[in-house]
Design a protein around this motif. Structure first.
Motif, short mmCIF file in Angstrom:
data_model
loop_
_atom_site.label_atom_id
_atom_site.label_comp_id
_atom_site.label_asym_id
_atom_site.label_seq_id
_atom_site.Cartn_x
_atom_site.Cartn_y
_atom_site.Cartn_z
N GLN A 86 -6.73 -8.86 10.68
CA GLN A 86 -8.03 -8.20 10.75
C GLN A 86 -8.17 -7.08 9.71
O GLN A 86 -9.18 -6.38 9.68
N ILE A 87 -7.16 -6.93 8.87
CA ILE A 87 -7.18 -5.89 7.85
C ILE A 87 -7.72 -6.45 6.54
O ILE A 87 -7.27 -7.50 6.08
N GLU A 88 -8.67 -5.75 5.96
CA GLU A 88 -9.15 -6.07 4.61
C GLU A 88 -8.63 -4.97 3.68
O GLU A 88 -8.97 -3.80 3.83
N TRP A 89 -7.79 -5.34 2.72
CA TRP A 89 -7.20 -4.37 1.81
C TRP A 89 -8.12 -4.15 0.62
O TRP A 89 -8.62 -5.11 0.02
N LYS A 90 -8.34 -2.89 0.27
CA LYS A 90 -9.21 -2.56 -0.86
C LYS A 90 -8.43 -1.70 -1.84
O LYS A 90 -7.73 -0.75 -1.43
N GLN A 91 -8.53 -2.01 -3.12
CA GLN A 91 -7.81 -1.24 -4.13
C GLN A 91 -8.36 0.18 -4.21
O GLN A 91 -9.56 0.39 -4.31
N ALA A 92 -7.45 1.16 -4.19
CA ALA A 92 -7.83 2.57 -4.24
C ALA A 92 -7.09 3.24 -5.39
O ALA A 92 -6.02 3.81 -5.21
N VAL A 93 -7.66 3.15 -6.60
CA VAL A 93 -7.04 3.82 -7.74
C VAL A 93 -7.18 5.32 -7.56
O VAL A 93 -8.09 5.81 -6.88
#
Length: 284
Positions: A86-93
Motif C-alpha cells: 500500500q506504499i507509493e514511493w516518491k523520489q525526494a531530492v
C-alpha cells in the motif's frame, strides 16, 4: 391481467438493474473507474525517499526499493496501518523535500533529512532516528586530505540543497571549489573521472556507495567527523497527531530490535560503525 402485470414488473426491475450497473453501481469489484481509483487512493500512503543512495534509499533497476530509510519508512507505515503493497514511493531530492511536504505530495519523508532550524521553519520533524557525521569520500589512492583545512585547495562535490554543501560554503572550507549536482551519482562519476577531488556528505551515505560491488576498492572514507547530522522524518508543519504516531513507531522499532537489524542489513557490509539510536527530541 395479473400475468401481464407480473411480467411488466419483472421487466421494469431488469431495466432498473441494468441502469444501475451502467451508472457505475457495480464498483465493489472495481468495475467503475471512479470507484476503483478513489479506493486505490484511499488505501495508499505516499512516502518520499531518495532513489539514488545505496544502503539508504535506492530504486533498483528492477523497480524495487531498498535501504535503511526504506526499512524505517516501511516500519512506520505498518504502525500507521499500511502494508508494504500500500506504499507509493516518491523520489525526494534534497532541494525539493520541503516543497513535497508543504504541497501535500507526500505524507512524510524519510530521506537522510537532517534536522535544522532553517528547515523547521517550513516543516516539522519526528525523531531523530539516526545520527550521522559529515565526511569525505576520496579515491582509494589519494592521501592528500587529512584535515579539514586541506579542503580549501580542493575541488569538492555535493548535492544541491544538502546540509553538507551549506556547511562547506559557510563554515568548513569557504575557499574550496564546490560543485553542486542534483544527485550523488553525478558526484561519484566526477570523483571517479578525477573531475573532483572528493565527494562530501554524510558518512552513512558515503559508506553505502563505497560498499557497492562495482565500487569496491575504488574509494575510501577519510574519517573526518565534520558535523553531527540527526536524521528526522519530515512532515507537514502543525500535524502533531502524525508526529506523535511516528515518534511512537520509531521508539517501538528501536525497542523490538528492528532498528539495529535494519542498520546491520543495509550498512553493515561497508564495515560502517554506526552511532547508537539517538533519543527522540522532536515533538517531546
Amino acid at each position: 391481467m395479473k400475468v401481464l402485470k407480473a411480467g411488466a414488473a419483472v421487466a421494469t426491475a431488469a431495466v432498473l438493474a441494468l441502469t444501475a450497473t451502467a451508472c457505475g453501481g457495480g464498483t465493489k469489484d472495481g468495475a467503475g473507474d471512479a470507484g476503483a481509483s478513489g479506493g486505490a487512493k484511499a488505501n495508499k500512503i505516499v512516502i518520499g525517499i531518495k532513489f539514488d543512495q545505496p544502503g539508504l534509499g535506492l530504486k533498483t533497476p528492477d523497480g524495487k526499493y531498498e535501504g535503511f530509510d526504506v526499512d524505517v519508512a516501511t516500519y512506520i507505515a505498518k504502525e500507521l496501518g499500511y502494508q508494504p503493497d500500500q506504499i507509493e514511493w516518491k523520489q525526494a531530492v534534497s532541494a525539493e523535500r520541503e516543497n513535497l511536504i508543504s504541497n501535500g505530495d507526500v505524507k512524510f519523508i524519510a530521506a537522510t533529512y537532517s534536522i535544522n532550524d532553517k528547515r523547521k521553519a517550513k516543516v516539522d520533524f519526528a525523531g531523530p532516528y539516526f545520527l550521522a557525521h559529515q565526511d569525505l569520500l576520496v579515491r582509494a589512492d589519494d592521501s592528500s586530505i587529512t584535515k579539514v583545512e586541506d579542503l580549501n585547495k580542493k575541488k569538492l562535490c555535493s548535492v544541491t540543497g544538502s546540509t553538507s554543501a551549506q556547511n562547506i560554503k559557510k563554515d568548513l572550507a569557504k575557499d574550496a571549489d564546490l560543485q553542486e549536482f542534483p544527485g550523488y551519482s553525478e558526484c561519484l562519476t566526477g570523483l571517479e573521472n578525477k573531475a573532483v577531488d572528493a565527494l562530501t556528505t554524510d558518512d552513512s551515505i558515503l559508506a553505502g556507495y563505497a560498499a557497492q560491488e562495482k565500487n569496491k576498492g575504488k574509494f575510501k572514507l577519510v574519517g573526518l567527523k565534520m558535523s553531527n547530522e540527526n536524521y528526522g522524518i519530515g512532515l507537514k508543519k502543525g500535524d502533531k497527531e502524525l508526529q506523535t504516531k511516528i515518534n511512537a513507531a520509531l521508539r517501538k522499532m528501536v525497542s523490538d530490535g528492528s532498528w539495529e537489524a535494519a542498520v546491520k542489513k543495509n550498512l553493515g557490509p561497508a564495515d560502517y560503525k554506526n552511532e547508537p539510536a539517538p533519543q527522540i527530541t522532536e515533538g517531546s
